[in-house]
Write an enzyme that holds these catalytic residues in place. Structure first.
Site, PDB file in Angstrom:
ATOM      1  N   TYR A  54       0.838  -1.193   0.000  1.00  0.00           N
ATOM      2  CA  TYR A  54       0.000   0.000   0.000  1.00  0.00           C
ATOM      3  C   TYR A  54       0.880   1.253   0.000  1.00  0.00           C
ATOM      4  O   TYR A  54       1.400   1.677   1.030  1.00  0.00           O
ATOM      5  CB  TYR A  54      -0.917   0.028   1.218  1.00  0.00           C
ATOM      6  CG  TYR A  54      -1.909  -1.109   1.317  1.00  0.00           C
ATOM      7  CD1 TYR A  54      -2.250  -1.884   0.209  1.00  0.00           C
ATOM      8  CD2 TYR A  54      -2.516  -1.404   2.526  1.00  0.00           C
ATOM      9  CE1 TYR A  54      -3.160  -2.931   0.317  1.00  0.00           C
ATOM     10  CE2 TYR A  54      -3.434  -2.444   2.636  1.00  0.00           C
ATOM     11  CZ  TYR A  54      -3.745  -3.196   1.543  1.00  0.00           C
ATOM     12  OH  TYR A  54      -4.649  -4.234   1.658  1.00  0.00           O
ATOM     13  N   HIS A 123      -0.115 -12.106   0.816  1.00  0.00           N
ATOM     14  CA  HIS A 123      -1.127 -11.243   0.198  1.00  0.00           C
ATOM     15  C   HIS A 123      -1.826 -11.938  -0.967  1.00  0.00           C
ATOM     16  O   HIS A 123      -3.042 -11.776  -1.158  1.00  0.00           O
ATOM     17  CB  HIS A 123      -0.474  -9.945  -0.270  1.00  0.00           C
ATOM     18  CG  HIS A 123      -1.394  -8.782  -0.307  1.00  0.00           C
ATOM     19  ND1 HIS A 123      -0.959  -7.490  -0.223  1.00  0.00           N
ATOM     20  CD2 HIS A 123      -2.739  -8.695  -0.411  1.00  0.00           C
ATOM     21  CE1 HIS A 123      -1.988  -6.659  -0.287  1.00  0.00           C
ATOM     22  NE2 HIS A 123      -3.080  -7.379  -0.399  1.00  0.00           N
ATOM     23  N   PRO A 203     -16.287  -5.231   3.322  1.00  0.00           N
ATOM     24  CA  PRO A 203     -17.575  -5.777   3.765  1.00  0.00           C
ATOM     25  C   PRO A 203     -18.748  -4.850   3.464  1.00  0.00           C
ATOM     26  O   PRO A 203     -19.896  -5.292   3.492  1.00  0.00           O
ATOM     27  CB  PRO A 203     -17.381  -5.935   5.276  1.00  0.00           C
ATOM     28  CG  PRO A 203     -16.384  -4.880   5.632  1.00  0.00           C
ATOM     29  CD  PRO A 203     -15.435  -4.841   4.463  1.00  0.00           C
ATOM     30  N   LEU A 204     -18.445  -3.594   3.178  1.00  0.00           N
ATOM     31  CA  LEU A 204     -19.488  -2.627   2.826  1.00  0.00           C
ATOM     32  C   LEU A 204     -19.537  -2.369   1.325  1.00  0.00           C
ATOM     33  O   LEU A 204     -20.006  -1.324   0.867  1.00  0.00           O
ATOM     34  CB  LEU A 204     -19.266  -1.317   3.578  1.00  0.00           C
ATOM     35  CG  LEU A 204     -19.349  -1.427   5.108  1.00  0.00           C
ATOM     36  CD1 LEU A 204     -19.009  -0.089   5.756  1.00  0.00           C
ATOM     37  CD2 LEU A 204     -20.726  -1.901   5.547  1.00  0.00           C
ATOM     38  N   GLY A 205     -19.054  -3.345   0.554  1.00  0.00           N
ATOM     39  CA  GLY A 205     -19.101  -3.196  -0.896  1.00  0.00           C
ATOM     40  C   GLY A 205     -18.323  -1.992  -1.386  1.00  0.00           C
ATOM     41  O   GLY A 205     -18.740  -1.329  -2.335  1.00  0.00           O
ATOM     42  N   GLY A 207     -18.028   0.776   0.037  1.00  0.00           N
ATOM     43  CA  GLY A 207     -18.781   1.984   0.314  1.00  0.00           C
ATOM     44  C   GLY A 207     -20.202   1.965  -0.202  1.00  0.00           C
ATOM     45  O   GLY A 207     -21.075   2.649   0.345  1.00  0.00           O
TER      46      GLY A 207
END
Length: 294
Positions: A54, A123, A203-205, A207
């Site tokens: 990152y 990873h 987990p929230l797509g 956003g």
């Protein structure tokens, strides 16, 4: 405090993904990112996720600095195995040779300002390197005391089983949400078979499952979601129909769409630890309240 187990690691039911604090979702705002980390710790979040790729290590440096004063209260997860282009820090390829894994671990320890990595993921499995060789290096890091627990990211069922034959796998990290359920076709069963917990990222797509319109149609210029299939013109309408279903369920329970999306994952099993990746402070559920997690 209610916790969940990733191998021998006890962590909060929700983790915090830190990638977007320096990469991928538009121009980074480190002041806001620091407040996000502080708010998560204050709410009882203990698992913080980063990776050496990152921003070519910039994310690890930021996270390590932000957590240094409270290192004893948190668990740090990071990853190795993806190579990046210089300067821009975007993925270039895979390299999971044992000698490189050992070098990457030492570099991550320096950037994170710690003497041990709590959870060290491969990873991505490298098709050029037998998983047994890569896992041998990870096991060596545990023996040396540089790593507490080993994980895999985006591995198929066969790879999970082969890796676990070399060293115990504490966690499988993979994309898993109401939008993305590919893990259920095999990797989930393999992870449970070998005793690995699951750490869903996005987990929230990314956003969209928060129900915030800007996460679907008003993306920053440098936001990598512009290149993902879900955000293409041919797919966006169907995706938003799915969000509307989640919104209706949430309204029926006095909740937000994001809360419903996370609750669905938390209900999948006691070893599931979703790690959303907000870039600005959010209201976290209190981890001392059992009803939040069960």
């Amino acid at each position: 405090m209610i916790t969940r187990a990733l191998g021998d690691l006890e962590v909060s039911p929700l983790g915090l993904g830190c990638m977007g604090m320096t990469l991928a979702y538009g121009r980074p705002d480190q002041a806001s990112a620091r407040r996000t980390i502080d708010a998560a710790i204050d709410a009882g979040v203990t698992l913080f996720d980063t990776a050496d790729m990152y921003g070519n290590g910039a994310n690890e440096t930021f996270v390590g600095g932000a957590l240094a004063a409270r290192r004893g209260r948190v668990r740090i997860a990071t990853k190795c195995g993806i190579t990046t282009w210089p300067v821009v820090g975007m993925p270039r390829g895979l390299d999971a040779r044992p000698e490189r894994i050992l070098r990457c671990a030492d570099a991550s320890l320096r950037r994170l300002r710690t003497d041990v990595i709590d959870l060290y993921y491969l990873h991505r499995p490298d098709p050029k390197v037998p998983i047994e060789e890569s896992m041998g290096a990870m096991a060596h890091l545990v023996t040396e005391g540089k790593v507490r627990a080993v994980g895999l990211s985006e591995a198929d069922a066969g790879t999970i089983r082969r890796a676990a034959a070399v060293h115990p796998i504490a966690a499988l990290q993979t994309e898993w949400s109401l939008f993305e359920r590919g893990i259920e076709d095999g990797p989930l069963a393999a992870a449970r078979e070998v005793g690995a917990g699951v750490v869903p990222y996005a987990p929230l797509g990314r956003g969209m499952l928060t129900g915030d319109p800007s996460a679907a149609t008003d993306l920053p210029l440098l936001d990598f979601r512009r290149f993902l299939p879900r955000w293409r013109r041919a797919n966006i309408a169907a995706a938003l129909e799915g969000v509307e279903v989640v919104r209706r369920v949430a309204a029926g329970h006095g909740a937000t769409p994001g809360q419903v999306a996370l609750a669905w994952l938390l209900s999948r099993g006691r070893t599931s630890c979703p790690s959303p990746a907000p870039r600005s402070p959010i209201v976290w559920p209190r981890t001392s309240r059992r009803s939040t997690w069960t």
